[in-house]
Write an enzyme that holds these catalytic residues in place. Structure first.
Site, PDB file in Angstrom:
ATOM      1  N   HIS A 228       0.821  -1.209   0.000  1.00  6.92           N
ATOM      2  CA  HIS A 228       0.000   0.000   0.000  1.00  6.92           C
ATOM      3  C   HIS A 228       0.854   1.257   0.000  1.00  6.92           C
ATOM      4  O   HIS A 228       0.432   2.303  -0.465  1.00  6.92           O
ATOM      5  CB  HIS A 228      -1.019  -0.065   1.138  1.00  6.92           C
ATOM      6  CG  HIS A 228      -2.056  -1.090   0.840  1.00  6.92           C
ATOM      7  ND1 HIS A 228      -1.970  -2.386   1.274  1.00  6.92           N
ATOM      8  CD2 HIS A 228      -3.154  -1.026   0.051  1.00  6.92           C
ATOM      9  CE1 HIS A 228      -2.991  -3.076   0.786  1.00  6.92           C
ATOM     10  NE2 HIS A 228      -3.721  -2.283   0.050  1.00  6.92           N
ATOM     11  N   CYS A 525      -8.384  -3.718 -11.633  1.00  6.17           N
ATOM     12  CA  CYS A 525      -8.198  -2.566 -10.743  1.00  6.17           C
ATOM     13  C   CYS A 525      -6.963  -2.732  -9.885  1.00  6.17           C
ATOM     14  O   CYS A 525      -6.703  -1.925  -9.003  1.00  6.17           O
ATOM     15  CB  CYS A 525      -9.435  -2.335  -9.885  1.00  6.17           C
ATOM     16  SG  CYS A 525      -9.806  -3.719  -8.799  1.00  6.17           S
TER      17      CYS A 525
HETATM   18  C1  PEP Z   1      -5.753  -6.104  -5.671  1.00  5.39           C
HETATM   19  O1  PEP Z   1      -5.558  -7.017  -4.861  1.00  5.39           O
HETATM   20  O2  PEP Z   1      -5.242  -6.064  -6.803  1.00  5.39           O
HETATM   21  C2  PEP Z   1      -6.603  -4.973  -5.280  1.00  5.39           C
HETATM   22  C3  PEP Z   1      -6.969  -4.071  -6.161  1.00  5.39           C
HETATM   23  O3  PEP Z   1      -6.953  -4.881  -3.973  1.00  5.39           O
HETATM   24  P1  PEP Z   1      -5.958  -4.331  -2.818  1.00  5.39           P
HETATM   25  O4  PEP Z   1      -4.701  -3.853  -3.483  1.00  5.39           O
HETATM   26  O5  PEP Z   1      -6.662  -3.238  -2.109  1.00  5.39           O
HETATM   27  O6  PEP Z   1      -5.754  -5.534  -1.975  1.00  5.39           O
END
Ligand code: PEP
Ligand code: MG
Length: 594
Positions: A228, A525
């Site tokens: 993140h 996404c």
């Molecule tokens: C993913 O896992 O690609 C996603 C978009 O969700 P996050 O990054 O929030 O886990």
């Protein structure tokens, strides 16, 4: 002090921990040998862009509590105490003022975190405790450490929200001790000239607080492409490379050529060549800047280019780009600092802000993806040996279905209020049964349901999942993690969690084919959708929309506009034939060009 409740507490505390752990300027480790001139260090590209600038490094934590106590003078004479108290008060004031200055240059959550920390630096309770010690003959450094320790103990015993203040207090302690000792401020310094920040690792609030005009590049020894932290770096649009072995040997002040497109950091490169590389990248960026959407290939095949957001402010910023809507609203990021579940009305107000930023446009709201690296306190996560494989995402609703129902209710209330028709999707779906259950709950509130494809099992059964929902969206970050059995937070395994892994792309292709057969949209996404070259490959695999950080939207849209659908399909075939991520990347480049 006791009412102190900054937003994004977890982010700020993680930030402090990481900066302290990672602070390692060249001067701190005499045994380090500098990286040799011309060395090209390879890491994982996160944010595209090429920069040539000097390196800065986070300041080192000046002194730990133990060493401060051990090394401080035993006591000070009566006649010096007033001056020592004055020295302490002004050091704390300087620290607070610097933090306020940083807050003024930041925005959103970063500004709030910094302002709240500045407030803590001027809190009367701990300042008074330190001043009292100084008046009793304790030197200022030791008084700072002891006063903070007193509150750390107290807060730890109180637990809950107060216990979370501990890292903030320690951060203040280190800043004040540095100021008293005439040392550089710990944490990320504000450079005098545009610089490349190199660190062992940086946490979300750290990257969120950076000024992109002064920190023009970012490189870390640790971190993965889908952590993140990397996601926030991408949102700021600062060229970034993570998981760079050997980066620790690059000294502060050395000139580097950071290439966030190819994932390299060249140490003291030949200046003319470096300048030429920067110019070429700037030309590509200029082409991206002129792209205004809507998303389509060169021959007009439409592909919605959307933005990932985490709150109303991010959605409004995204609305200033050519993004055609929101492909992923990570709702859990709104509540990381919450002790108790936000009520339906409060949630509805937050969701409405995002919907209002894109009137009449597509907005996909993801229900809470709590757990693993994003725990939410009010969810009451169990202790788990392996939280990435535990009760996260939609699984939290198994023991607490009301949580999901109330969130869907809040989304429905927001939709009604704004006059919008948002799509909703559940994270971490593994079975068609889970998709059916989610679909039923969402439809009961008049919402359009979809699910994320992040677990290989879901990709393999995408056709059966699509019987129950109206769309799917592929989370390539987790899909890579679970397909490759490699922790997305691990720098050592970053080559495995690379979304160019042919196995991951093969599951994307399988899901896209299921979507085409069902006549239902299949978006991406995950961070793969932020890589312009890979975005073309995803479209070639059959993906119908791409959602990425707002900063990546134009680059993706411009690149897609330069390739025909046939080129994209050809590149996708070549990539599926590759045996490794790097082979896949080269195969796509061979078809689509650099
Ligand atoms: C993913 O896992 O690609 C996603 C978009 O969700 P996050 O990054 O929030 O886990
Ligand atoms: Mg995910």
């Amino acid at each position: 002090m006791y009412g102190f409740t900054p937003v994004h507490v977890d982010l700020s505390t993680t930030f402090c921990n990481l900066v302290h752990m990672s602070s390692s300027p060249a001067s701190a480790s005499p045994s380090r040998s500098p990286a040799r001139s011309g060395a090209v260090l390879a890491g994982v590209p996160v944010v595209p862009g090429v920069r040539y600038a000097p390196v800065i490094r986070p300041g080192r934590t000046p002194v730990t509590a133990e060493s401060a106590v051990a090394h401080a003078a035993p006591g000070i004479g009566e006649s010096e105490r007033a001056a020592e108290a004055e020295r302490f008060t002004s050091a704390a004031a300087v620290v607070a003022e610097r933090l306020r200055g940083r807050a003024a240059h930041a925005s959103g959550a970063a500004a709030e975190v910094l302002a709240a920390t500045a407030q803590l630096a001027q809190d009367r309770a701990w300042l008074g405790a330190a001043e009292k010690r100084i008046k009793d003959g304790t030197p200022a450094v030791r008084a700072t450490v002891e006063a903070v320790d007193q509150f750390v103990d107290m807060f730890t015993k109180m637990g809950g929200l107060m216990a979370e203040r501990v890292t903030d207090l320690r951060d203040i302690r280190d800043r004040v001790v540095a100021e008293l000792s005439g040392l550089p401020e710990p944490g990320v310094p504000v450079p005098d000239e545009p610089s490349v920040l190199c660190a062992e690792d940086l946490a979300p609030a750290d990257t969120a607080g950076l000024d992109p005009a002064l920190i023009v590049g970012l490189a870390t020894t640790l971190g993965g492409p889908t952590s993140h932290t990397a996601i926030i770096a991408r949102q700021l649009g600062i060229p970034c490379v993570v998981a760079v072995p050997g980066l620790d040997e690059v000294e502060a002040g050395a000139m580097v050529l950071l290439d966030g497109t190819h994932g390299t950091v060249e140490v003291t490169p030949e200046p003319a060549g470096a300048a030429a590389a920067v110019e070429a990248a700037e030309r590509a960026a200029a082409a991206a800047a002129t792209w205004t959407g809507p998303g389509a290939t060169a021959d007009g095949h439409p592909v919605a280019v959307l933005a990932n957001v985490q709150d109303g402010a991010a959605a409004r910023a995204a609305a200033d780009t050519p993004a055609e809507g929101v492909g992923l609203f990570r709702t859990e990021l709104c509540f990381l600092n919450r002790e108790t579940e936000p009520g339906v009305d409060e949630q509805a107000a937050i969701y409405a802000e995002v919907l209002e930023a894109f009137p009449g446009k597509k907005v996909v709201i993801r229900t809470l993806d709590a757990g693993s690296d994003k725990p939410l306190r009010f969810v009451g996560h169990p202790e788990e040996a392996n939280p990435a494989l535990g009760v996260r995402g939609v699984r939290i609703s198994w023991g607490n279905p009301g949580l999901l129902d109330r969130q869907l209710e809040a989304i429905a209330v927001a939709a009604e209020r704004v006059g919008a028709r948002p799509w909703v999707m559940a994270p971490m779906i593994a079975t068609p049964g889970e998709a059916r259950d989610f679909g039923d709950r969402a439809r009961a509130r008049g919402l359009t349901p979809g699910v994320m494809i992040e677990v290989p099992a879901a990709a393999l059964l995408a056709d059966r999942i699509l019987e129950h929902v109206e769309f799917v969206s592929i989370g390539t970050n987790d899909l890579a993690q679970y397909t490759m059995a490699a922790d997305r937070m691990s720098a050592e395994l970053a080559m495995l969690t690379d979304p160019w892994q042919p196995a991951v792309l093969s599951l994307v292709g399988l899901t896209a084919r299921a979507g085409a057969a069902a006549g239902k949209p299949v978006g991406v996404c995950g961070e793969a959708a932020a890589d312009p070259l890979l975005a073309c490959v995803l479209v070639g695999l059959g993906v119908t929309s791409l959602s990425s950080a707002a900063a990546a939207v134009s680059g993706v849209g411009a690149r897609l506009a330069s390739a025909t659908l046939a080129d994209c399909r050809h590149a996708a075939e070549a990539v599926l034939d590759a045996a490794s991520a790097s082979e896949a990347r080269s195969a796509a480049l061979a078809v689509l060009g650099d």
